[in-house]
Design an enzyme around this catalytic site. Structure first.
Site, short mmCIF file in Angstrom:
data_model
loop_
_atom_site.label_atom_id
_atom_site.label_comp_id
_atom_site.label_asym_id
_atom_site.label_seq_id
_atom_site.Cartn_x
_atom_site.Cartn_y
_atom_site.Cartn_z
N LYS A 52 0.82 -1.21 0.00
CA LYS A 52 0.00 0.00 0.00
C LYS A 52 0.86 1.27 0.00
CE LYS A 52 -4.18 -1.76 -0.09
NZ LYS A 52 -5.13 -1.82 1.02
N ARG A 90 -3.66 -10.47 3.90
CA ARG A 90 -3.87 -10.46 2.45
C ARG A 90 -2.62 -9.90 1.78
NH1 ARG A 90 -5.99 -6.92 -1.47
NH2 ARG A 90 -7.30 -7.92 -3.06
#
Length: 291
Positions: free
Chosen positions: A231, A265
């Site tokens: 991210k 994840r």
């Protein structure tokens, strides 16, 4: 402080069960999109997508998460037929050689319905059942696990000056309200997983506060999924592009493991399974291979 991970059992289709808690599970990301922020276009071809699924399974993935619509910041929705075209053949092909749990990453009820028909087991809805009024009905009718994620606004708008008075308490309150909504629509409490939504309408510091306080999300009494893989906040701190953020993510995931998160994840399954094994060996004080 090390957090003991609560134990839960998910009931999957075809009378299968998945135990959450004995160890941290790793969910491998399979984006069959041309424009995802990290791997867009790499697995848009169905054959390449299936090969990558095999690679993640061989690396030890516990779950595969398949998505046909990018939810990166400022992205636009994908038409229903295109999302179906990208995802359903891949799910069918994977089901021909494995029974690994598969989650369908979608906000569209029809995509979820057809994905479950093709062999998917879990619905991963980044809108927490808000974008499509029929999604809750599909999840309830099929009696499958559903992942409810926090997002501020929509992918198109979520990074336009995200603001909170108290980010952690507001996200917990939001997830609690979505759990109540899901139950009101017939979804079983034991079929719900929560995701605080790293990067979905959060600044760098919002994300850090969420990760620092992951322990607080256990108050919801549901399994916790964390999706911080590659991210932007990691890149902002380390000054690295998406493909060079695994080291930063390892630090995030290590902290998450010690906070009792149930599912991570990730894009790089093999790398983060090593992170899980090493971190949990330290937490236990012994290695499974040498008790």
């Amino acid at each position: 402080m090390l957090r003991e991970r609560p134990r839960y059992t998910l009931n999957l289709p075809k009378n299968r069960r998945m135990e959450l808690g004995p160890r941290t599970l790793v969910m491998g990301i399979l984006n069959v999109t041309p424009d995802s922020f990290s791997d867009g276009g790499l697995f848009l071809d169905p054959d390449k997508a299936v090969r990558h699924a095999r690679e993640m399974i061989e690396a030890g993935a516990d779950i595969l998460d398949i998505g046909g619509e990018s939810t990166r910041p400022f992205s636009d929705p994908v038409p229903l037929e295109e999302e179906l075209r990208r995802t359903i053949p891949v799910i069918r092909a994977i089901r021909e050689f494995t029974d690994i749990p598969i989650s369908i990453d979608t906000t569209k009820a029809e995509v979820a319905r057809q994905a479950l028909d093709a062999g998917a087991d879990i619905i991963n809805d980044v809108s927490a059942l808000r974008f499509d009024p029929e999604m809750a009905e599909v999840a309830a009718e099929r009696n499958v696990p559903v992942i409810l994620m926090h997002m501020l606004g929509t992918p198109k708008t979520m990074q336009e000056n995200p603001t909170y008075r108290s980010v952690v308490s507001e996200i917990i309150a939001f997830l609690d309200s979505r759990i109540e909504y899901a139950i009101s629509k017939g979804i079983k409490f034991e079929n719900i997983i929560v995701d605080p939504g790293i990067g979905f309408g959060k600044t760098v510091n919002h994300n850090l506060q969420i990760i620092r306080n992951l322990d607080a999300f256990h108050s919801l009494e549901r399994p916790i999924l964390l999706g911080a893989s590659r991210k932007r906040f990691i890149g902002a701190i380390l000054g690295t592009p998406p493909e060079d953020r695994e080291t930063g993510l390892a630090a995030v995931n290590t902290y998450a493991i010690t906070s009792g998160v149930h599912i991570l994840r990730v894009h790089d399954v093999r790398f983060h399974l090593q992170v899980v094994r090493m971190t949990e060996s330290i937490m236990m004080g012994y290695a499974d291979s040498d008790k």
